[in-house]
Design a protein around this motif. Structure first.
Motif, PDB file in Angstrom:
ATOM      1  N   THR A 227      98.460  66.710  40.083  1.00  0.00           N
ATOM      2  CA  THR A 227      99.115  67.545  41.084  1.00  0.00           C
ATOM      3  C   THR A 227      99.697  68.797  40.434  1.00  0.00           C
ATOM      4  N   HIS A 228      99.402  69.954  41.013  1.00  0.00           N
ATOM      5  CA  HIS A 228      99.886  71.229  40.487  1.00  0.00           C
ATOM      6  C   HIS A 228     101.246  71.557  41.112  1.00  0.00           C
ATOM      7  N   PRO A 229     102.162  72.145  40.343  1.00  0.00           N
ATOM      8  CA  PRO A 229     103.529  72.342  40.847  1.00  0.00           C
ATOM      9  C   PRO A 229     103.641  73.309  42.033  1.00  0.00           C
ATOM     10  N   THR A 230     102.683  74.163  42.267  1.00  0.00           N
ATOM     11  CA  THR A 230     102.747  74.993  43.481  1.00  0.00           C
ATOM     12  C   THR A 230     101.558  74.760  44.408  1.00  0.00           C
ATOM     13  N   ARG A 231     100.405  74.371  43.847  1.00  0.00           N
ATOM     14  CA  ARG A 231      99.204  74.279  44.693  1.00  0.00           C
ATOM     15  C   ARG A 231      98.910  72.858  45.176  1.00  0.00           C
ATOM     16  N   GLY A 232      99.645  71.871  44.666  1.00  0.00           N
ATOM     17  CA  GLY A 232      99.442  70.497  45.127  1.00  0.00           C
ATOM     18  C   GLY A 232      98.291  69.792  44.440  1.00  0.00           C
ATOM     19  N   ILE A 233      97.707  68.818  45.098  1.00  0.00           N
ATOM     20  CA  ILE A 233      96.751  67.944  44.410  1.00  0.00           C
ATOM     21  C   ILE A 233      95.420  68.636  44.134  1.00  0.00           C
ATOM     22  N   ASP A 234      94.766  68.122  43.127  1.00  0.00           N
ATOM     23  CA  ASP A 234      93.474  68.622  42.655  1.00  0.00           C
ATOM     24  C   ASP A 234      92.379  67.949  43.491  1.00  0.00           C
ATOM     25  N   VAL A 235      91.748  68.729  44.372  1.00  0.00           N
ATOM     26  CA  VAL A 235      90.751  68.164  45.286  1.00  0.00           C
ATOM     27  C   VAL A 235      89.564  67.582  44.514  1.00  0.00           C
ATOM     28  N   GLY A 236      89.209  68.243  43.417  1.00  0.00           N
ATOM     29  CA  GLY A 236      88.114  67.730  42.582  1.00  0.00           C
ATOM     30  C   GLY A 236      88.411  66.326  42.074  1.00  0.00           C
ATOM     31  N   ALA A 237      89.666  66.100  41.702  1.00  0.00           N
ATOM     32  CA  ALA A 237      90.039  64.769  41.194  1.00  0.00           C
ATOM     33  C   ALA A 237      89.890  63.721  42.289  1.00  0.00           C
ATOM     34  N   VAL A 238      90.222  64.104  43.521  1.00  0.00           N
ATOM     35  CA  VAL A 238      90.056  63.165  44.638  1.00  0.00           C
ATOM     36  C   VAL A 238      88.576  62.841  44.813  1.00  0.00           C
ATOM     37  N   ALA A 239      87.749  63.885  44.763  1.00  0.00           N
ATOM     38  CA  ALA A 239      86.302  63.680  44.930  1.00  0.00           C
ATOM     39  C   ALA A 239      85.768  62.729  43.861  1.00  0.00           C
ATOM     40  N   ARG A 240      86.196  62.937  42.616  1.00  0.00           N
ATOM     41  CA  ARG A 240      85.730  62.071  41.528  1.00  0.00           C
ATOM     42  C   ARG A 240      86.240  60.644  41.721  1.00  0.00           C
ATOM     43  N   LEU A 241      87.507  60.511  42.107  1.00  0.00           N
ATOM     44  CA  LEU A 241      88.086  59.182  42.327  1.00  0.00           C
ATOM     45  C   LEU A 241      87.277  58.399  43.358  1.00  0.00           C
ATOM     46  N   LEU A 242      86.947  59.068  44.476  1.00  0.00           N
ATOM     47  CA  LEU A 242      86.291  58.355  45.567  1.00  0.00           C
ATOM     48  C   LEU A 242      84.861  57.945  45.225  1.00  0.00           C
ATOM     49  N   GLU A 243      84.293  58.586  44.224  1.00  0.00           N
ATOM     50  CA  GLU A 243      82.956  58.177  43.776  1.00  0.00           C
ATOM     51  C   GLU A 243      83.002  56.795  43.124  1.00  0.00           C
ATOM     52  N   THR A 244      84.140  56.460  42.531  1.00  0.00           N
ATOM     53  CA  THR A 244      84.174  55.252  41.706  1.00  0.00           C
ATOM     54  C   THR A 244      85.093  54.161  42.243  1.00  0.00           C
ATOM     55  N   GLU A 245      86.126  54.560  42.993  1.00  0.00           N
ATOM     56  CA  GLU A 245      87.172  53.588  43.324  1.00  0.00           C
ATOM     57  C   GLU A 245      87.275  53.412  44.834  1.00  0.00           C
ATOM     58  N   PRO A 246      87.374  52.161  45.324  1.00  0.00           N
ATOM     59  CA  PRO A 246      87.639  52.010  46.762  1.00  0.00           C
ATOM     60  C   PRO A 246      89.097  52.352  47.060  1.00  0.00           C
ATOM     61  N   VAL A 247      89.303  53.289  47.977  1.00  0.00           N
ATOM     62  CA  VAL A 247      90.649  53.749  48.325  1.00  0.00           C
ATOM     63  C   VAL A 247      90.826  53.570  49.831  1.00  0.00           C
ATOM     64  N   ALA A 248      91.929  52.937  50.222  1.00  0.00           N
ATOM     65  CA  ALA A 248      92.145  52.655  51.646  1.00  0.00           C
ATOM     66  C   ALA A 248      92.660  53.870  52.396  1.00  0.00           C
ATOM     67  N   ALA A 249      93.425  54.722  51.706  1.00  0.00           N
ATOM     68  CA  ALA A 249      93.963  55.916  52.357  1.00  0.00           C
ATOM     69  C   ALA A 249      94.510  56.854  51.296  1.00  0.00           C
ATOM     70  N   CYS A 250      94.641  58.115  51.691  1.00  0.00           N
ATOM     71  CA  CYS A 250      95.300  59.102  50.852  1.00  0.00           C
ATOM     72  C   CYS A 250      96.601  59.469  51.577  1.00  0.00           C
ATOM     73  N   LEU A 251      97.719  59.453  50.858  1.00  0.00           N
ATOM     74  CA  LEU A 251      99.024  59.730  51.468  1.00  0.00           C
ATOM     75  C   LEU A 251      99.644  60.961  50.820  1.00  0.00           C
ATOM     76  N   LEU A 252      99.845  61.998  51.625  1.00  0.00           N
ATOM     77  CA  LEU A 252     100.347  63.269  51.089  1.00  0.00           C
ATOM     78  C   LEU A 252     101.505  63.809  51.905  1.00  0.00           C
ATOM     79  N   SER A 253     102.420  64.515  51.233  1.00  0.00           N
ATOM     80  CA  SER A 253     103.350  65.375  51.967  1.00  0.00           C
ATOM     81  C   SER A 253     103.089  66.794  51.483  1.00  0.00           C
ATOM     82  N   SER A 254     102.020  67.346  51.981  1.00  0.00           N
ATOM     83  CA  SER A 254     101.495  68.578  51.386  1.00  0.00           C
ATOM     84  C   SER A 254     102.356  69.794  51.688  1.00  0.00           C
ATOM     85  N   SER A 255     103.046  69.815  52.827  1.00  0.00           N
ATOM     86  CA  SER A 255     103.939  70.934  53.127  1.00  0.00           C
ATOM     87  C   SER A 255     105.306  70.366  53.425  1.00  0.00           C
TER      88      SER A 255
END
Lengths: 477, 477
Positions: A227-255
């Motif tokens: 997670t970047h201190p002003t831009r928030g989470i790294d979308v690429g990292a999410v994409a890579r995670l979902l290729e390998t790991e079963p994830v039930a949900a993503c939980l964010l407080s983006s704004s």
């Protein structure tokens, strides 16, 4: 908008940020007019304006009508931003409840300087008008409302909530709104709907400790995202995670992320939604700070970008108006029926009169001027706090630059122990939130969160100065 | 008390009940004086008094000061009691949510004769004094209370709750009370603390459909226990069950079961607690109807009998004072810390001002006279309803004899289909609760529950008469 234009205004925005960081543009300084800057950089006036507006949205610049754009007061060049996080790449069980309970116990101790809890000061909120609406409803219609309402909540309140959603571009029917006991119940309903014990939830890092606590109590696992201190989470990292790991949900407080105050750019939000939709992973969005934006426009919530196709939206009035009322809501799109069944099973329905009072208050139109006032108050509090930190904390302390909300995140050198600071601060009558409660894997021990939710005064200023001196002493040992 | 005495007063009590059932003692008739009966039966005066008191506690007799004991108005000899249930002896998954949601939707339709929902009529509750306390708190102290309270709830309210517990023999510290969103949240916290997905919960049969719904949503299984229409569950059946089946908890609303209005005798309660303790199976007790007792004394809750060693106590003000306020509580004994963590994780804390208003109301002492009034109102409503049922329903309809609360349970011949009655009744503007929603295995299709929570008037009487005629027509087909 074609790509070249897009590049140009972003380039200009980056140039301006660089000048502020180097001190060439100081807080409060007026920027060249849009016309001047367009001539200097040979770009169109609309491109120059776009760059200024972008920076305004990010809280870097402030627009003053009939005057122009200024460097925001909270924008300080003297301190670097906290690092982007790089959590270990695996899901972990969460064991945070003891630490959270201990923190909350101290945070509610009114004899301490209140930097610990992200709760707005009742004196700042000025809830008189809402309280009078509650008094009136109780006096005049108490008998009428002394019964269970529908599990979804009072229709009048749901209509007002839906009307406000419309204004940020989210077409929401009152039937799709369900009133909850704060965003916490909304989140619990969302998580129990989409996840089962043992499932993994992808979260920001750092993230609000309340999320971690709920995840723990539901027997879920957490996967912390870079997670970047002003831009928030790294979308690429999410994409890579979902290729390998079963994830039930993503939980964010983006704004805006609590504790970072970060805000994902709209393009990043869209990219994230696309990645999640591709893997059929629902997004649970917590937007409790969204109304406390320092930029000109309220950032669009995820749900306004995907129309709720894959997003469960949670919010409340607790950060901006009425923490004591415990009124939140959830808009669960495709999951509406399942969420309603859970509300019915877990708490039946919410208290009626507080909902009526909030409906009255919203219908009166008073909420918008209220929000304008408290946004300014919180932004000024954060500016005061940032200046005081710069004057008192160790020289290499990094400080977040929140685009909204009312908390600051501080990063000290790696060897710094915020738990040791916590113990010493309590003895000196100061409460804050140590960094490790913001991580499932108890990272961020060298970080801390300070809340600027309370009225700025000498006690607050002296408290932060003492905290800074304590931190310097600890580091020097 | 030695055994022979115990036998004698119980024998006398049974004799009196038999005389009432045979019509030898009619409703409203005065019984012989205690002295006379002691002479007639050659027993001591105290034994005779004990028999009368027992029947008073069971709602069979009514004591009138300076006058003596009378056959209670609701006591009708003309109708037999519903059968004791004999559910199949295995745990079943629960799938009730659709039926519950459909029932509640109709039950909240204010154009129907309101026999469906066990919600007290706001007009009967007369909550004015409480509402004024809320109005005063909002007006005078709104700002002060516009913040989160501790997850346990407001100390003043917890103190009042603990004081009332003391009066039924339960020594409870305010620190062991946690305020919830009604008994429903209390129950959810209790179940999530002691059970995990897939675990089995032993329940009464019939039982409140809300319990079944919560059990379903938590992924738990239900084991239905044989239950007597006045004496409650069969303790021997629980003992046999625990020998063979792993059970995570037993969940009861013993005073008084909804829908039966049954009340377990204190000795049976003690016996059940001993069986459960031997197998280390916690008891979750729902006592929301306990204050609406028709007998002289409030029945002792389980928690007063075991001191909370193995009991989690749940209750609320929803049935007796303020359904719209959604204030309940839980006293979880050894599980207090775990329940508090869940409250924090699932809903953070409850709204503050309604708690303050309730604390004010309780401190004023107004609750006791309020309870005396509504007990009388509900008992009279039930008497009216019973008489009307006797005059209009099929001759072989069996009717419960509740010892408290405000619902009646009707059992019709086995071939009767209360679902068919439900559909026809809705068309005629009448709502009630069909029997099958009170069972995990959807038994009791020949039964129904009628609520006497609303003011008795011509609409209610005519509604029940129409319902009775419909039932006769259906049976004759």
């Amino acid at each position: 908008m074609d790509t070249s234009t897009s590049y140009r205004y972003e380039q200009l925005a980056e140039l301006i940020v660089g000048m502020i960081d180097k001190g060439a543009l100081a807080p409060g300084m007026r920027l060249p007019s849009v016309r001047t800057v367009s001539e200097q950089h040979r770009i169109s006036i609309s491109t120059a304006l776009q760059a200024y507006r972008l920076l305004e949205d990010r809280g870097v610049l402030v627009a003053r009508p009939q005057s122009g754009f200024y460097v925001a007061a909270a924008r300080r060049g003297a301190r670097a931003l906290p690092s982007a996080s790089r959590p270990r790449a695996r899901a972990s069980t969460v064991s945070i409840s003891g630490a959270v309970a201990a923190l909350l116990e101290h945070a509610s101790n009114s004899t301490l300087v209140p930097l610990g809890c992200a709760v707005p000061d009742p004196a700042l909120l000025q809830s008189k008008r809402l309280d009078l609406a509650l008094a009136r409803a109780a006096r005049q219609d108490g008998t009428r409302y002394n019964t269970y309402c529908a599990p979804q909540g009072e229709p009048r309140l749901r209509r007002e909530i839906a009307k406000r959603a419309m204004r940020v571009g989210h077409a929401l029917s009152p039937d799709d709104v369900l009133v909850t006991c704060g965003a916490t119940e909304a989140l619990t309903l969302a998580l129990t709907t989409v996840a089962r014990r043992g499932d993994t939830i992808a979260i920001e890092s750092p993230t609000y400790f309340g999320f971690l606590h709920t995840i723990e109590m539901l027997g879920l696992k957490a996967f912390e995202l870079p997670t970047h201190p002003t831009r928030g989470i790294d979308v690429g990292a999410v994409a890579r995670l979902l290729e390998t790991e079963p994830v039930a949900a993503c939980l964010l407080s983006s704004s805006f992320n609590n504790p970072l105050g970060s805000m994902m750019a709209e393009d990043d939000k869209r990219a994230l939604l696309a990645v999640l939709a591709r893997h059929a992973v629902p997004l649970i969005e917590d937007d409790v700070y969204g109304d406390i934006h320092f930029g000109r426009e309220r950032p669009k919530p995820f749900i306004a970008l995907d129309g709720g196709a894959n997003t469960i939206y949670c919010s409340s009035f607790s950060k901006s108006l009425a923490p004591g009322y415990r009124v939140g809501w959830i808009a669960a799109g495709a999951y509406t029926q399942q969420v309603m069944e859970r509300k019915l099973a877990f708490s039946l329905c919410s208290p009626v009169l507080p909902q009526i009072a909030l409906a009255d208050f919203l219908e009166s139109g008073a909420y918008d001027s209220h929000l304008r006032r408290i946004r300014r108050v919180f932004e000024e509090n954060l500016a005061h706090m940032t200046r005081t930190i710069e004057a008192s904390f160790p020289a290499d302390t990094k400080v977040s630059r929140p685009a909204g909300g009312f908390v600051l995140w501080l990063e000290l050198p790696r060897r710094f122990d915020s738990r040791a600071l916590f113990d010493e601060a309590l003895e000196q009558g100061i409460c804050f939130a140590p960094g490790d409660v913001f991580s499932a894997s108890r990272r961020f021990r060298n970080c801390l969160r300070l809340s600027a939710g309370h009225a700025w005064n000498d006690d607050m200023e002296q408290g932060i100065r003492r905290l800074g001196r304590l931190a310097r002493t600890l580091l020097a040992r």
